[in-house]
Design a protein around this motif. Structure first.
Motif, PDB file in Angstrom:
ATOM      1  N   GLY A  70      -6.193 -14.961   8.324  1.00 31.65           N
ATOM      2  CA  GLY A  70      -4.691 -14.650   9.439  1.00 31.65           C
ATOM      3  C   GLY A  70      -4.259 -13.690   7.891  1.00 31.65           C
ATOM      4  N   VAL A  71      -3.459 -12.364   8.304  1.00 30.57           N
ATOM      5  CA  VAL A  71      -2.740 -12.108   6.736  1.00 30.57           C
ATOM      6  C   VAL A  71      -1.105 -11.562   7.817  1.00 30.57           C
ATOM      7  CG1 VAL A  71      -2.155 -10.678   4.717  1.00 30.57           C
ATOM      8  CG2 VAL A  71      -4.358 -11.841   5.496  1.00 30.57           C
ATOM      9  N   VAL A  72      -0.537 -12.945   7.311  1.00 35.30           N
ATOM     10  CA  VAL A  72       0.967 -12.577   7.809  1.00 35.30           C
ATOM     11  C   VAL A  72       2.126 -11.811   6.982  1.00 35.30           C
ATOM     12  CG1 VAL A  72       2.413 -13.228   9.298  1.00 35.30           C
ATOM     13  CG2 VAL A  72       0.533 -14.646   9.025  1.00 35.30           C
ATOM     14  N   VAL A  73       2.122 -10.587   7.384  1.00 32.35           N
ATOM     15  CA  VAL A  73       3.392  -9.921   6.519  1.00 32.35           C
ATOM     16  C   VAL A  73       4.384  -9.662   7.170  1.00 32.35           C
ATOM     17  CG1 VAL A  73       1.116  -8.660   5.396  1.00 32.35           C
ATOM     18  CG2 VAL A  73       2.379  -7.849   7.383  1.00 32.35           C
ATOM     19  N   GLY A  74       5.197  -9.012   6.961  1.00 31.69           N
ATOM     20  CA  GLY A  74       7.013  -8.692   6.841  1.00 31.69           C
ATOM     21  C   GLY A  74       7.666  -8.191   5.831  1.00 31.69           C
ATOM     22  N   GLY A  75       8.282  -6.725   6.657  1.00 29.16           N
ATOM     23  CA  GLY A  75       7.908  -5.785   5.458  1.00 29.16           C
ATOM     24  C   GLY A  75       8.212  -4.799   4.577  1.00 29.16           C
ATOM     25  N   LEU A  76       7.041  -4.269   5.591  1.00 29.51           N
ATOM     26  CA  LEU A  76       6.163  -3.442   4.903  1.00 29.51           C
ATOM     27  C   LEU A  76       6.810  -2.718   4.197  1.00 29.51           C
ATOM     28  CD1 LEU A  76       2.795  -3.375   5.976  1.00 29.51           C
ATOM     29  CD2 LEU A  76       2.997  -4.644   4.291  1.00 29.51           C
ATOM     30  N   SER A  77       7.977  -1.985   4.629  1.00 25.61           N
ATOM     31  CA  SER A  77       8.791  -1.110   3.616  1.00 25.61           C
ATOM     32  C   SER A  77       9.559  -1.668   2.318  1.00 25.61           C
ATOM     33  CB  SER A  77      10.522  -1.358   4.707  1.00 25.61           C
ATOM     34  OG  SER A  77      11.021  -2.448   4.531  1.00 25.61           O
ATOM     35  N   ASN A  78       9.087  -2.512   1.924  1.00 29.74           N
ATOM     36  CA  ASN A  78       9.696  -2.978   0.130  1.00 29.74           C
ATOM     37  C   ASN A  78       7.716  -2.917  -0.091  1.00 29.74           C
ATOM     38  OD1 ASN A  78       9.398  -3.726  -1.550  1.00 29.74           O
ATOM     39  ND2 ASN A  78      10.297  -5.782  -1.764  1.00 29.74           N
ATOM     40  N   PRO A  79       7.728  -1.791  -1.155  1.00 33.11           N
ATOM     41  CA  PRO A  79       6.439  -1.516  -1.398  1.00 33.11           C
ATOM     42  C   PRO A  79       5.803  -2.817  -2.818  1.00 33.11           C
ATOM     43  CG  PRO A  79       8.475   0.343  -2.147  1.00 33.11           C
ATOM     44  CD  PRO A  79       8.832  -0.618  -1.576  1.00 33.11           C
ATOM     45  N   PHE A  80       6.407  -3.213  -2.932  1.00 27.79           N
ATOM     46  CA  PHE A  80       5.723  -4.617  -3.193  1.00 27.79           C
ATOM     47  C   PHE A  80       5.016  -5.088  -2.509  1.00 27.79           C
ATOM     48  CE2 PHE A  80       5.644  -9.091  -4.945  1.00 27.79           C
ATOM     49  CZ  PHE A  80       4.850  -8.549  -5.397  1.00 27.79           C
ATOM     50  N   TYR A  81       5.158  -5.025  -1.050  1.00 25.65           N
ATOM     51  CA  TYR A  81       4.682  -5.551  -0.113  1.00 25.65           C
ATOM     52  C   TYR A  81       2.803  -5.015   0.268  1.00 25.65           C
ATOM     53  CZ  TYR A  81       7.865  -9.892  -0.257  1.00 25.65           C
ATOM     54  OH  TYR A  81       9.121 -11.053  -0.507  1.00 25.65           O
ATOM     55  N   ALA A  82       3.680  -4.033   0.589  1.00 22.49           N
ATOM     56  CA  ALA A  82       2.634  -3.253   1.334  1.00 22.49           C
ATOM     57  C   ALA A  82       1.281  -3.235   0.249  1.00 22.49           C
ATOM     58  CB  ALA A  82       3.138  -1.074   1.218  1.00 22.49           C
ATOM     59  N   SER A  83       1.783  -2.826  -1.070  1.00 23.68           N
ATOM     60  CA  SER A  83       0.784  -3.026  -2.756  1.00 23.68           C
ATOM     61  C   SER A  83      -0.316  -4.819  -3.085  1.00 23.68           C
ATOM     62  CB  SER A  83       1.259  -2.693  -3.637  1.00 23.68           C
ATOM     63  OG  SER A  83       0.731  -2.750  -4.701  1.00 23.68           O
ATOM     64  N   ALA A  84       0.779  -5.397  -2.510  1.00 27.81           N
ATOM     65  CA  ALA A  84      -0.145  -6.371  -2.517  1.00 27.81           C
ATOM     66  C   ALA A  84      -0.505  -6.598  -1.555  1.00 27.81           C
ATOM     67  CB  ALA A  84       0.936  -7.497  -2.372  1.00 27.81           C
ATOM     68  N   LEU A  85      -0.416  -6.269  -0.360  1.00 27.03           N
ATOM     69  CA  LEU A  85      -1.283  -6.157   0.889  1.00 27.03           C
ATOM     70  C   LEU A  85      -2.728  -5.355   0.280  1.00 27.03           C
ATOM     71  CD1 LEU A  85      -2.184  -6.848   3.943  1.00 27.03           C
ATOM     72  CD2 LEU A  85      -0.709  -4.788   4.865  1.00 27.03           C
TER      73      LEU A  85
END
Lengths: 337, 337
Positions: A70-85
């Motif tokens: 299970g991968v829990v994310v929030g705030g993919l609008s920050n490109p840093f999190y999108a890249s980490a995902l």
């Protein structure tokens, strides 16, 4: 095609076409089971002709292991999190693990999201949420499966964390501003619940030494808009720092735009400014932003190594904290002037 | 806790604690099964005390339906796709569906990724890949489950598409440039395999009318860097358009930076320029970019409606094409000068 739901091809269909038993089909798709090469070939041919795909569900039921994380994310609008995902999904795939993705807006929705996931017998949880509440830690602890958190202060018997060296980076940021002769520094913080931001701010104060006494402290919420607003408000009050450390790149871009729009100030000529995360937009020519590269590949790599360890057969609950060094990446926004 | 893998609490543990049979526990967690209210309450209390979570796997095995949708993405570095993914995950969750996420770099890796997913008995596939090859269409067709594609020209008995009204938007872009008095227009295209980009370019030419004869055509690959490079190369050759339509916002931001850096040209004073997608960065003050809002909520909403229809009990394979109108969002980059 004779499948249960009228659509999918089952092992019974393959067995019929190949003229073998259903158990022979199961053995043909198992890595360990023994079966005559000629029989296997006949079965694989029949399976290919029927577009049959073996079913993993029975094995999940027997082993209690799904191969899903299970991968829990929030705030993919920050490109840093999108890249980490993106990196995380690819790394887990290379480990033979699938990603069951959950997006949550806050700690309240996390709990119900996890309930859903647990029904699928996920093997572990990885989360990049900037949430560090005790409530969440407790909820995650009751899962009794390994939990890996990024940049979090959560602790618990099943919880491991991988963090950027936030405090040390804060010290480095302060030293850079002092080298550039900054006399009136400012700090643009992320939200208080963001443990990484708090640590960056602490390190920055420490590194400023005597200059910390006159530090201008601004509050943002990690978005571009909040950086733009915080700096606009500061300028409207007549405050003019000559150096600024922003807790992330999104706010740093907002700060640069506000300095130019509202007061005609340029970086680094008028303000020596840097951020954190190394998002692609920081490298865009309009910003040319000095930043700290968190090394998303290394962060994700460390998380996946912890995960592999925690998922090994017979592993006891593990609770580790890994710290990954962040690298200063100097661009135009810090000069030299 | 007596669970199969030594970790998880099973319905047997709950039954023992509540002093009931295992089948009573199953009935207590079923929405439809009948059970005495007092017994249910006793079971739910025991389950809460043990942190028990009901197991969905047996139901998946019986029904052949997992409640999971395979979501295939590539290129989350474009904030438009990151935002679409965020909306999609939330919308599917509201429909009671979970997301099994796959990231692929190209058509070659899609096939092996899908093989993995099919073992989990996913109910459908949603993909936002800008890939339109026949190979992919064939691979998707053999899955015998509903496939929903964004902005794709893929077709097949199980494949439905939801697209932005790309061609019409191209015409609108041309009309806007003509209204602004543009005499020498330029078109910055995305990669040829991107069907949406091709349609935008066709509409743009159509809308330009007689001006299309002198159209400057540039080629990018949908990234910021490619927009910067294409415009830099154009300027180095002495070509100076006074209007430009960029196939997406990432390239448009690169184009604006190159115009300013390499030739001191500003938008809209020297070049009337617009993009497509309405990514957050287009609204950043350094760009102030006119764009087409694809309406990601409407795109995702349409996809989810198609999906619900396709997953309804007894549904036949559906193949639909929905087109969603894109809205022109005027900002500073197109003036009025």
């Amino acid at each position: 095609m004779g499948a249960q739901d009228g659509r999918r091809v089952t092992s019974v269909d393959v067995a019929k076409r190949a003229g073998v038993s259903q158990s022979a089909v199961s053995r043909a798709f198992s890595r360990t089971a023994s079966i005559a090469p000629a029989t296997r070939e006949k079965i694989l041919r029949a399976a290919a002709e029927l577009d049959y795909r073996p079913n993993r569900i029975p094995a999940i039921m027997l082993s209690g292991r799904s191969g899903m994380v299970g991968v829990v994310v929030g705030g993919l609008s920050n490109p840093f999190y999108a890249s980490a995902l993106e990196h995380l999904v690819c790394s887990l795939r290379d480990q033979g693990l699938q990603v069951l993705l959950v997006h949550v807006d806050d700690a309240l929705t996390l709990d119900s999201a996890l309930e859903q996931l647990l029904g699928y017998r996920i093997d572990a949880v990885v989360t990049a949420l900037a949430i560090g509440s005790e409530v969440v830690a407790q909820a995650l602890g009751t899962l009794r499966i390994p939990v890996i958190c990024f940049n979090s202060r959560l602790t618990g018997p099943w919880i491991s964390t991988v963090s950027s060296n936030n405090r040390a980076a804060g010290v480095t940021a302060a030293h850079l501003l002092r080298e550039r002769g900054v006399a009136c520094p400012a700090w643009l913080a992320g939200p208080l619940r963001n443990a990484a931001s708090v640590a960056r701010g602490e390190g920055f104060r420490e590194g400023l030494g005597a200059l910390a006494a006159g530090l201008v402290s601004l509050q943002g919420d990690d978005t571009y808009e909040s950086g733009y607003e915080a700096v606009s408000t500061m300028l409207a009050r007549g405050v003019r720092p000559d150096g600024m450390f922003c807790s992330n790149d999104m706010m740093a871009c907002g700060a640069i735009d506000a300095l130019r729009d509202r007061a005609g100030l340029c970086c680094p000529r008028d303000v020596v400014l840097l951020g954190y995360d190394n998002i692609p937009q920081g490298a865009w020519r309009a910003y040319d932003l000095t930043t700290f590269d968190q090394g998303v590949e290394r962060l994700v790599g460390a998380a996946c190594a912890l995960l592999a360890e925690a998922l090994a057969d017979g592993a006891e609950p593990v609770s580790q904290s890994l710290v990954i060094g962040a690298e200063l990446l100097e661009r135009g926004s810090t000069g030299p002037v």
